[in-house]
Motif scaffolding. Structure first.
Motif, short mmCIF file in Angstrom:
data_model
loop_
_atom_site.label_atom_id
_atom_site.label_comp_id
_atom_site.label_asym_id
_atom_site.label_seq_id
_atom_site.Cartn_x
_atom_site.Cartn_y
_atom_site.Cartn_z
N PHE A 141 0.83 -1.21 0.00
CA PHE A 141 0.00 0.00 0.00
C PHE A 141 0.86 1.26 0.00
O PHE A 141 0.33 2.37 0.11
N ARG A 144 -0.24 4.20 -2.19
CA ARG A 144 -1.63 4.66 -2.13
C ARG A 144 -1.75 5.98 -1.37
O ARG A 144 -0.85 6.37 -0.64
N PHE A 149 -8.00 4.67 2.02
CA PHE A 149 -7.95 3.87 3.23
C PHE A 149 -9.18 4.12 4.10
O PHE A 149 -9.81 5.19 4.03
#
Length: 318
Positions: A141, A144, A149
């Protein structure tokens, strides 16, 4: 345990039109290395302001803060910058505290860049991925952005960022109040695990007494800028000595249908203004035990024994 942080007679006043907001008024306390000190009180009592004063994020009106024996008010420039690596903060809102234009990797790497930790960017990236794994985030992740999230994952990002400089003290400013109850439990367990693994010290700020009880070794109770009571956690919850603490505990919902019809003592009276606080005891206008002494004399925080401190002229029986 050795003493890691000491605050002496902290005062913070904010000038406003028509007067001064007395946000923090003559508060003193100490935190031992490796312990969690909880701080509770209703909204607007000065909890978050106190946390920011401890980290020197806002200037003191008066008072002193000592971290690892060093007076923060005497440090400037690189000396203060170096010492503050040992003190970090986890913020209340896990979304507002993250830059939406930065990837997770860049957010967690920012303190490493600022303090020039790691030989190069590749080494810092490896450190970031290790931190992500430690707080329960998948390293893939890394690229990202915060909007991708959930709330709990965002708070894990904030925790990883706070851990990046390997601090000794973390101020947790209501870190679970914006999360669902099930996610709150996960974050609290994570904070407990990190404390054991890293030997961390916490000042844990919250208005949720159940959350504070779960994590804290000792608890301080704050009302209108002043400390009312401070004690080991179980002693305070079992036998509070200040009337305000008793009212706070009575207001906690009990998940027990058989107690639905129980009568509870509720606070009466008007909420006092921090611009014009009452004379003497600041809780007296809402206290059923207040008398003339409470109006004319400010109660001092006195040791009632076994580490239990209370600022009240008429403390409750234990």
């Amino acid at each position: 345990m050795s003493e890691l942080l000491r605050a002496e007679h902290l005062v913070k006043e904010f000038p406003v039109e028509g007067g001064v907001v007395h946000a923090v008024s003559d508060i003193s306390f100490a935190i031992q290395e490796g312990e969690t000190l909880g701080l509770v009180g209703e909204s607007g009592c000065g909890k978050s302001t106190l946390g920011k004063l401890v980290l020197d994020l806002i200037p003191l009106t008066s008072g002193k803060v000592f971290f690892d024996g060093r007076d923060l008010s005497t440090l400037r420039g690189e000396a203060l910058r170096t010492l503050r690596r040992g003190m970090q903060m986890i913020f209340q809102d896990p979304y507002a505290s993250l830059d939406p234009r930065m990837s997770v990797g860049r957010i967690i790497m920012e303190p490493l860049n600022a303090h020039r930790i790691g030989a190069n960017r590749a080494e810092r990236a490896d450190m970031v991925r290790a931190l992500m794994e430690q707080v329960g985030l998948r390293p893939e992740f890394y690229s990202r952005y915060p909007h991708q999230f959930s709330g709990g994952q965002r708070q894990r990002i904030g925790i990883a960022r706070a851990l990046a400089l390997n601090p000794r003290l973390i101020i947790c400013d209501e870190p679970v109040s914006a999360l669902d109850v099930s996610i709150q439990a996960q974050i609290l367990n994570l904070l407990g695990d990190l404390q054991r693994q890293r030997g961390l010290t916490y000042l844990f700020i919250s208005h949720d007494l159940n959350v504070v009880r779960y994590l804290s070794d000792r608890v301080m109770v704050m009302f209108l800028g002043q400390l009312c009571e401070m004690a080991p956690t179980e002693a305070l919850y079992a036998a509070p000595r200040h009337p305000y603490t008793r009212f706070l505990l009575d207001a906690v919902p009990q998940p027990d249908p058989s107690r639905r019809d129980e009568e509870r003592a509720l606070l009466t009276g008007e909420v006092s203004s921090p611009v014009n606080p009452p004379s003497g005891c600041r809780f007296r206008l809402r206290c059923p035990f207040a008398d003339e002494r409470c109006a004319g004399e400010k109660p001092e925080l006195k040791d009632l024994g076994d580490g239990h401190f209370c600022a009240c002229h008429h403390p409750l029986e234990s």
